[in-house]
Motif scaffolding. Structure first.
Motif, mmCIF file in Angstrom:
data_model
loop_
_atom_site.group_PDB
_atom_site.id
_atom_site.type_symbol
_atom_site.label_atom_id
_atom_site.label_comp_id
_atom_site.label_asym_id
_atom_site.label_seq_id
_atom_site.Cartn_x
_atom_site.Cartn_y
_atom_site.Cartn_z
ATOM 1 N N ASP A 23 -10.729 -6.529 -1.337
ATOM 2 C CA ASP A 23 -10.618 -6.838 0.767
ATOM 3 C C ASP A 23 -9.865 -7.350 1.118
ATOM 4 O O ASP A 23 -9.714 -8.132 0.268
ATOM 5 N N ILE A 24 -9.058 -6.241 2.123
ATOM 6 C CA ILE A 24 -7.336 -6.487 2.454
ATOM 7 C C ILE A 24 -7.316 -8.388 3.036
ATOM 8 O O ILE A 24 -6.654 -8.707 3.029
ATOM 9 N N VAL A 80 0.997 -1.679 0.187
ATOM 10 C CA VAL A 80 0.247 -0.128 -0.217
ATOM 11 C C VAL A 80 0.665 0.756 0.155
ATOM 12 O O VAL A 80 0.624 2.547 -0.176
ATOM 13 N N GLU A 81 1.920 1.369 0.278
ATOM 14 C CA GLU A 81 2.748 2.017 0.438
ATOM 15 C C GLU A 81 3.742 2.434 -0.975
ATOM 16 O O GLU A 81 4.677 2.879 -1.411
ATOM 17 N N GLU A 124 3.958 3.065 -4.316
ATOM 18 C CA GLU A 124 3.614 3.723 -5.735
ATOM 19 C C GLU A 124 3.842 2.993 -6.745
ATOM 20 O O GLU A 124 3.053 3.340 -7.900
ATOM 21 N N ASN A 183 -13.133 -9.392 -4.627
ATOM 22 C CA ASN A 183 -12.111 -9.808 -3.529
ATOM 23 C C ASN A 183 -11.958 -10.686 -2.717
ATOM 24 O O ASN A 183 -11.647 -10.684 -2.058
ATOM 25 N N ALA A 224 0.333 -0.275 -5.675
ATOM 26 C CA ALA A 224 -0.511 0.280 -4.738
ATOM 27 C C ALA A 224 -2.279 0.111 -5.845
ATOM 28 O O ALA A 224 -2.942 0.099 -4.765
ATOM 29 N N ASP A 225 -2.358 1.373 -6.365
ATOM 30 C CA ASP A 225 -3.457 1.593 -7.012
ATOM 31 C C ASP A 225 -4.262 -0.391 -7.815
ATOM 32 O O ASP A 225 -5.098 0.157 -7.500
ATOM 33 N N LYS A 226 -3.013 -1.035 -8.039
ATOM 34 C CA LYS A 226 -3.661 -1.975 -8.715
ATOM 35 C C LYS A 226 -4.781 -2.637 -7.190
ATOM 36 O O LYS A 226 -5.238 -3.600 -7.328
ATOM 37 N N PHE A 227 -5.010 -2.326 -5.806
ATOM 38 C CA PHE A 227 -5.215 -3.279 -4.820
ATOM 39 C C PHE A 227 -5.831 -1.884 -4.542
ATOM 40 O O PHE A 227 -6.485 -2.431 -2.928
ATOM 41 N N LYS A 228 -6.366 -1.155 -4.692
ATOM 42 C CA LYS A 228 -7.871 -0.439 -4.306
ATOM 43 C C LYS A 228 -9.023 -0.755 -4.451
ATOM 44 O O LYS A 228 -8.966 -1.664 -6.329
ATOM 45 N N GLY A 229 -9.763 -1.142 -3.566
ATOM 46 C CA GLY A 229 -10.966 -1.275 -3.668
ATOM 47 C C GLY A 229 -10.949 -3.046 -3.754
ATOM 48 O O GLY A 229 -11.837 -3.911 -3.629
#
Length: 156
Positions: free
Chosen positions: A63-64, A50-51, A53, A153, A56-61
């Motif tokens: 379900d972590i 998530v840090e 760059e 998800n 990180a955008d590939k993991f937006k949305g």
């Protein structure tokens, strides 16, 4: 395929030079710290991602919690542990995400960092990376998912 995974193999070779000859041999599952250790590696990997760059955008949305569980199960199973991966297939999980070689390699670098933070011996790191390399073609450049398969998800 060799051209596409060459950077990852180079990374493996570089880290192989650091392997201490006196490391005890053990199963990959044991060397990763069993399920508890694998879960810690995955947790740290997700914090790193998530840090990062680059990816990180590939993991937006996503379900972590589900991702953590599925990725822990998948790595545990790949390491010959007593786990069963029940998530979606790699092509289905990565369909239409536009995962490039750079994304794939960034995640591999982040995984190495997570393993280092958890004290995983370099030889075990290399063994896990070798288990993950065959998944490359199922992850990189997957076409868009068929209509009606919008769920991400469970994506590892």
């Amino acid at each position: 395929m060799l051209k596409r995974v060459l950077p990852l193999f180079c990374l493996l070779l570089l880290t192989a030079c650091q392997t201490a000859p006196t490391e005890p041999s053990s199963s990959l599952y044991d060397a990763l710290g069993e399920r508890k250790g694998i879960a810690a590696i995955v947790r740290d990997l997700l914090y790193i991602v998530v840090e990062d760059e680059r990816i990180a955008d590939k993991f937006k949305g996503v379900d972590i919690a589900s991702l953590h569980r599925n990725l822990t199960d998948q790595i545990c199973a790949l390491a010959d542990g007593p786990c069963a991966y029940s998530g979606r297939s790699m092509p289905a999980s990565h369909a239409g995400l536009g995962i490039t070689e750079a994304h794939f390699n960034a995640l591999a670098e982040d995984l190495i960092l997570a393993m280092e933070r958890n004290g995983v011996p370099v030889s075990a790191q290399n063994r896990l990376l070798a288990e993950l390399v065959p998944l490359h073609d199922d992850i990189v450049y997957q076409p868009a998912a068929p209509r009606g398969d919008a769920s991400r998800n469970n994506a590892p």
